[in-house]
Write an enzyme that holds these catalytic residues in place. Structure first.
Site, PDB file in Angstrom:
ATOM      1  N   ASP A  46      39.795  53.436 -17.535  1.00 20.08           N
ATOM      2  CA  ASP A  46      40.790  54.002 -18.453  1.00 20.08           C
ATOM      3  C   ASP A  46      40.345  55.422 -18.816  1.00 20.08           C
ATOM      4  OD1 ASP A  46      43.071  52.621 -20.592  1.00 20.08           O
ATOM      5  OD2 ASP A  46      42.253  54.603 -21.050  1.00 20.08           O
ATOM      6  N   ILE A  47      41.297  56.357 -18.798  1.00 19.67           N
ATOM      7  CA  ILE A  47      40.964  57.773 -19.031  1.00 19.67           C
ATOM      8  C   ILE A  47      40.538  58.025 -20.487  1.00 19.67           C
ATOM      9  CG2 ILE A  47      43.260  58.658 -19.681  1.00 19.67           C
ATOM     10  CD1 ILE A  47      42.776  60.928 -17.606  1.00 19.67           C
TER      11      ILE A  47
ATOM     12  N   ASN B 111      49.757  44.805 -22.673  1.00 13.36           N
ATOM     13  CA  ASN B 111      50.853  45.132 -23.575  1.00 13.36           C
ATOM     14  C   ASN B 111      52.159  45.162 -22.793  1.00 13.36           C
ATOM     15  OD1 ASN B 111      48.943  45.556 -25.660  1.00 13.36           O
ATOM     16  ND2 ASN B 111      48.611  47.655 -24.986  1.00 13.36           N
TER      17      ASN B 111
ATOM     18  N   GLN C  23      52.851  49.192 -25.275  1.00 14.50           N
ATOM     19  CA  GLN C  23      52.812  49.668 -23.887  1.00 14.50           C
ATOM     20  C   GLN C  23      53.255  51.122 -23.817  1.00 14.50           C
ATOM     21  OE1 GLN C  23      55.172  47.399 -21.064  1.00 14.50           O
ATOM     22  NE2 GLN C  23      54.112  48.296 -19.307  1.00 14.50           N
TER      23      GLN C  23
ATOM     24  N   HIS D  67      49.611  46.626 -16.378  1.00 14.87           N
ATOM     25  CA  HIS D  67      48.156  46.801 -16.289  1.00 14.87           C
ATOM     26  C   HIS D  67      47.473  45.835 -17.237  1.00 14.87           C
ATOM     27  CE1 HIS D  67      49.994  49.709 -19.040  1.00 14.87           C
ATOM     28  NE2 HIS D  67      48.938  49.538 -19.815  1.00 14.87           N
TER      29      HIS D  67
ATOM     30  N   HIS E 225      44.119  45.363 -19.350  1.00  7.84           N
ATOM     31  CA  HIS E 225      42.947  46.063 -19.896  1.00  7.84           C
ATOM     32  C   HIS E 225      41.757  45.101 -19.938  1.00  7.84           C
ATOM     33  CE1 HIS E 225      45.065  49.537 -21.951  1.00  7.84           C
ATOM     34  NE2 HIS E 225      46.089  48.698 -21.918  1.00  7.84           N
TER      35      HIS E 225
HETATM   36  P1  AMP Z   1      49.077  50.756 -22.610  1.00  9.25           P
HETATM   37  O1  AMP Z   1      49.123  51.425 -23.971  1.00  9.25           O
HETATM   38  O2  AMP Z   1      48.729  49.306 -22.656  1.00  9.25           O
HETATM   39  O3  AMP Z   1      50.336  51.040 -21.810  1.00  9.25           O
HETATM   40  O4  AMP Z   1      47.850  51.427 -21.860  1.00  9.25           O
HETATM   41  C1  AMP Z   1      47.954  52.551 -21.060  1.00  9.25           C
HETATM   42  C2  AMP Z   1      46.544  53.006 -20.804  1.00  9.25           C
HETATM   43  O5  AMP Z   1      46.552  53.891 -19.707  1.00  9.25           O
HETATM   44  C3  AMP Z   1      45.898  53.744 -21.976  1.00  9.25           C
HETATM   45  O6  AMP Z   1      44.722  53.053 -22.395  1.00  9.25           O
HETATM   46  C4  AMP Z   1      45.592  55.125 -21.396  1.00  9.25           C
HETATM   47  O7  AMP Z   1      44.375  55.658 -21.870  1.00  9.25           O
HETATM   48  C5  AMP Z   1      45.545  54.848 -19.920  1.00  9.25           C
HETATM   49  N1  AMP Z   1      45.861  55.971 -19.063  1.00  9.25           N
HETATM   50  C6  AMP Z   1      46.897  56.823 -19.183  1.00  9.25           C
HETATM   51  N2  AMP Z   1      46.854  57.743 -18.192  1.00  9.25           N
HETATM   52  C7  AMP Z   1      45.783  57.441 -17.425  1.00  9.25           C
HETATM   53  C8  AMP Z   1      45.195  58.020 -16.258  1.00  9.25           C
HETATM   54  N3  AMP Z   1      45.724  59.096 -15.668  1.00  9.25           N
HETATM   55  N4  AMP Z   1      44.083  57.447 -15.749  1.00  9.25           N
HETATM   56  C9  AMP Z   1      43.537  56.378 -16.345  1.00  9.25           C
HETATM   57  N5  AMP Z   1      44.038  55.777 -17.445  1.00  9.25           N
HETATM   58  C10 AMP Z   1      45.143  56.306 -17.982  1.00  9.25           C
END
Ligand code: AMP
Ligand code: ZN
EC number: 2.1.1.-
Length: 137
Positions: free
Chosen positions: A30-31, A86, A93, A99, A101
């Protein structure tokens, strides 16, 4: 999906820090990690969320979940780990490609804070809820 961030991560047009890949899934860091080792596991088949996920995609995705969890555990020795998914903006989400986590837990003050408020249901109310869900399986 051409305008999906995670589809672009899978096809390599957006960079990611890959942890694992097979024919069906892709795992990456996760970024913006909530804790050290925070990992995302996604299906290569685009589906928005769990509601849209075909059974076979779910099978292939969850088949890999123990491997990812155990690798995080072996790498960083967390004292626990949450898997969270989520579904829908109201559920938090923000990226609309399913995805899962993996969020390791190290101590109560670090990382994930979950508010888990329980409610009182009678046995009859629980049975009514179960019947409503069962009627839609
Ligand atoms: P959600 O809020 O469950 O949709 O989680 C989305 C997740 O994606 C968040 O934890 C972000 O930090 C992660 N995210 C968004 N963009 C990227 C990216 N380019 N590379 C890796 N993780 C990302
Ligand atoms: Zn996608």
């Amino acid at each position: 999906m051409s305008d999906c961030l995670f589809c672009k991560i899978i096809d390599g047009s957006i960079p990611s820090t890959k942890i694992y890949e097979d024919d069906h899934v892709y795992a990456f860091t996760d970024i913006s990690p909530v804790a050290k080792g925070h990992t995302l596991l996604i299906p290569k088949h685009h589906c928005q969320d769990l509601f849209e996920m075909p059974e076979e995609v779910a099978r292939n995705l969850y088949a890999v979940a123990p491997k990812i969890a155990n690798a995080i555990k072996a790498a960083f020795q967390p004292i626990g780990l949450n898997t969270i998914n989520n579904n829908g903006a109201a559920a938090g989400q923000t990226v609309f490609h399913y995805h899962l986590h993996f969020i390791p837990r190290y101590d109560e003050k670090e990382g994930l804070g979950l508010i888990w408020q329980t409610q009182k249901y009678s046995a009859e109310q629980l049975a009514e809820v179960a019947e409503s869900i069962k009627a839609n399986l």
